[in-house]
Structure formats: structure tokens, C-alpha cells
Design an enzyme around this catalytic site. Structure first.
Site, PDB file in Angstrom:
ATOM      1  N   SER A 274     -10.076  -0.689   6.941  1.00 10.16           N
ATOM      2  CA  SER A 274      -9.444  -0.433   5.645  1.00 10.16           C
ATOM      3  C   SER A 274      -8.728  -1.623   5.024  1.00 10.16           C
ATOM      4  O   SER A 274      -8.360  -1.582   3.853  1.00 10.16           O
ATOM      5  CB  SER A 274      -8.474   0.749   5.753  1.00 10.16           C
ATOM      6  OG  SER A 274      -9.196   1.949   5.884  1.00 10.16           O
TER       7      SER A 274
ATOM      8  N   SER B  62      -9.767   1.627   2.818  1.00  7.20           N
ATOM      9  CA  SER B  62      -8.889   2.456   2.008  1.00  7.20           C
ATOM     10  C   SER B  62      -7.822   1.677   1.248  1.00  7.20           C
ATOM     11  O   SER B  62      -7.168   2.208   0.349  1.00  7.20           O
ATOM     12  CB  SER B  62      -8.198   3.495   2.895  1.00  7.20           C
ATOM     13  OG  SER B  62      -7.334   2.868   3.838  1.00  7.20           O
TER      14      SER B  62
ATOM     15  N   LYS C 140       0.836  -1.195   0.000  1.00  4.30           N
ATOM     16  CA  LYS C 140       0.000   0.000   0.000  1.00  4.30           C
ATOM     17  C   LYS C 140       0.873   1.249   0.000  1.00  4.30           C
ATOM     18  O   LYS C 140       1.925   1.291   0.639  1.00  4.30           O
ATOM     19  CB  LYS C 140      -0.920  -0.023   1.216  1.00  4.30           C
ATOM     20  CG  LYS C 140      -1.984   1.062   1.249  1.00  4.30           C
ATOM     21  CD  LYS C 140      -2.900   0.867   2.452  1.00  4.30           C
ATOM     22  CE  LYS C 140      -3.982   1.934   2.526  1.00  4.30           C
ATOM     23  NZ  LYS C 140      -4.867   1.740   3.703  1.00  4.30           N
TER      24      LYS C 140
END
Length: 363
Positions: free
Chosen positions: A183, A159, A84
Site C-alpha cells: 500500500s 491504499s 494518510k
């Protein structure tokens, strides 16, 4: 967009280690298969935002040599990993999905990435995410919208949407994400993969751009629970509780609107886990989930403002108005309101710990 997987992609983390060990696959060839999939599918899915192809090829050559020599570093040696974009990968942009940081390049790996490399994993690149990790759709105003690989035009969640989408589409075997209020778990559910938010501090957050230091976790996305466990074994601090202790299910299904087939699948999964001795019953939990969510958002927005205040002042044009307004709202709330939110979340944590007793954790 998921299509069918080549055998080396379908193998996942654990299957790859077995194939490498018996000599039926080599990391150099497996890497090229993954790179071909990325080239073909990523323009539509938009999961990866930056790649380190040269570094990945160097790492694959070294891994191939180790496996051929019987010197593999771990079961993750030669495993293909995406990271990420709020987790630092040396030599790649470290943006956290925020335009203001698009020119910042990480000078060293985050601790969790360094542990992956030490285990022999091949880092492919960084993955798209919700701006600042505050949101649940991964429609990023600076780096584009990530599509759900199962159906174009549908969200991958957030997210960590790029992380879950990349794993679901077979663009990497495993991905790191972060989870503050869902997330990792939300996009994993949306994309049909496994995602785990481990206990607090299980995975080091050194080198991770935070949203809310008091709530953030680093987590793992993979296509099986076994693959998640294999990654955690290499990068997480061992749980002091007995590894053989059973888990508990916190049952909040009566507080959620679920389609009948989803509810039935969940009940069947719990029953199967209980039959195998993995779970030790269900624990009914009557809580106001909406209220706790609002308290968590307040904390996230207030702490997020503190993390980005200097850049908000220096580069206001690098923040979307939506993200900036949420941060500023959090900063403007009275300290007493923030303290109340923290106290409510702490009280619920204590309540859950009492409910699960000596069990290792909960699902």
C-alpha cells in the site's frame, strides 16, 4: 496535473533544509507556496481530505524563527508533510477512509506524527486512502476518488493513493502512508515517486488504525531516496544491523509481466547500484507470488474484521458493502485455514532471511 515545480517545491526535503540554512528560503513563504498549489490542484487530484491551515501557519512561523536563530531542530524543520487518514493527527478527523468514523477526531498525534512535529516538520493535513486500507485504487466511496496526477482518469494506486499523489503533484514534500501488502509501494510506483516499506516495527504504529496488525507497516513517500532516508532518520528506530551493510535484490522479474522499457529501467538501476557498492548482487527467488498474496489477503480480512467488528455492528451503514463483505469473509474462514496462511508467510520470511544472509535488507 503535475506541471512544473517552483524551486522551493522541487528542492524536496533535503534541498529545503539547505535553503533554510543559507537563508534563501523561509518556512512561512514555502508553506504559502504549497498551500497555493493545494488550492489549485487538489480539487482535481483529490489527495488531501482535511487541512490544518492555521496549525501549519503557526508551525511555519516557529520554524522560521528557529532557522533564523540558528536553532533548527533537525533537517526536517520546516518540511511540509501530509499524513494518510488512518494515522492520527490531533484535531483532524481520523477516519481510515471509512464512513463510520467520519465524526471521530483524533485527540492526539500518532507516535510517528509526534516525532515529525518534534523534528520541526509542518503537518499540512490528512490524505485520501482506500477504504480501511484494503484495496489498491483509492476510489473511496465516502471521500472520493484520488486521480493520478500524471493523467486524469487513471488510478493513483492504493491504499495510500492520496499520499503518493500529493507528493507527485508537489502538494507536500513528503507523506506518510501505511503498507500491509503493497500500500506504499504500489501507489509510489503508479505516481512515479519513491516509497519505502521499512522493516517491521521500524516506525511505531501507535495511533495508527490497523488493518492487519501482524502485517502492517508505516512507510514514507517522497520524491527522492535521499528524502525518504532523511525522514526515516528522524522517525524510525535505528536498524541494529550495520548501516554500511549492502542490500540485496530479490529477483522475481521472470515471474512478472513487465513492458520491455520497465524491465530495462529496473535492470539498469540494479546495475548502477551494484557499481556504487550499494547492492551486493541479485538473489533469484522462485515463489508463487499469487498464492502468497491470497494468504496475505486472508490474514488482512480476518484481522481487519476483528479491528472493526464493534463499529460494523454499531454503524453498518458506514461501511461499503464491498469492504464489509471482505471483512466478513475473512472472519468466516476456519481457524485452521488462517493458521496455515500464517505458517506459509512465516516460512517464506525465514527463506528470504536465509537468502539475504548478512546483508542489511533487500529491494
Amino acid at each position: 496535473m503535475t506541471g512544473s515545480f517552483e524551486p522551493e517545491v522541487a528542492a524536496g526535503v533535503c534541498g529545503l533544509a539547505a535553503a533554510y540554512g543559507e537563508g534563501s528560503a523561509r518556512p512561512t513563504a514555502v508553506l504559502e507556496t504549497y498551500l497555493a498549489r493545494i488550492e489549485q490542484a487538489n480539487p482535481a487530484i483529490h489527495a488531501f481530505v482535511d487541512l490544518d491551515i492555521e496549525g501549519a501557519r503557526d508551525a511555519a512561523k516557529a520554524s522560521s524563527h528557529r532557522w533564523a536563530s540558528g536553532l533548527a531542530l533537525s533537517p526536517l524543520d520546516g518540511c511540509l508533510v501530509g499524513v494518510k487518514a488512518n494515522i492520527a493527527v490531533a484535531g483532524l478527523p481520523w477516519t481510515a477512509g471509512i464512513g463510520a468514523y467520519r465524526d471521530r477526531v483524533a485527540d492526539r498525534d500518532a507516535a510517528c506524527v509526534a516525532r515529525l512535529r518534534a523534528a520541526g516538520a509542518i503537518i499540512l493535513g490528512t490524505l485520501n486512502m482506500e477504504e480501511g486500507a484494503l484495496g489498491a485504487v483509492t476510489d473511496n466511496p465516502w471521500f472520493g476518488r484520488t486521480q493520478n496526477p500524471w493523467r486524469a482518469g487513471y488510478t493513483a494506486g492504493g491504499s495510500s493513493g492520496g499520499s503518493a499523489a500529493a507528493v507527485a503533484a508537489g502538494l507536500c514534500a513528503v507523506a506518510l502512508g501505511t503498507d500491509t501488502m503493497g500500500s506504499v509501494r504500489i501507489p509510489s510506483a503508479y505516481c512515479g515517486v519513491f516509497g519505502i516499506k521499512p522493516r517491521y516495527a521500524a516506525i511505531s504504529e501507535e495511533g495508527v488504525m490497523p488493518l492487519s496488525p501482524s502485517l502492517d507497516h508505516v512507510g514514507v513517500h517522497a520524491r527522492s531516496a535521499g528524502d525518504c532516508a532523511a525522514v526515516l532518520a528522524e522517525i524510525a528506530v535505528p536498524d541494529p544491523a550495520s548501516p554500511n551493510a549492502p542490500l540485496a535484490v530479490l529477483d522475481v522479474t521472470d515471474r512478472a509481466s513487465l513492458p520491455d522499457d520497465v524491465r530495462a529501467a529496473f535492470v539498469a538501476l540494479v546495475a548502477a547500484a551494484e557499481a556504487q557498492g550499494v547492492l551486493e548482487g541479485s538473489v533469484p527467488l522462485d515463489i508463487d507470488l499469487g498464492r502468497l498474496r491470497r494468504r496475505g489477503l486472508l490474514i488482512s480480512e480476518a484481522e481487519g474484521f476483528a479491528e472493526h467488528a464493534a463499529m460494523l455492528q454499531a454503524r453498518p451503514d458506514g461501511f461499503s458493502e464491498t469492504f464489509a463483505s471482505m471483512l466478513r469473509w475473512g472472519a468466516a474462514q476456519p481457524p485452521a485455514k488462517l493458521a496455515e496462511a500464517r505458517a506459509e508467510i512465516a516460512a517464506m520470511k525465514e527463506r528470504v532471511e536465509v537468502l539475504i544472509g548478512d546483508r542489511l535488507g533487500f529491494l
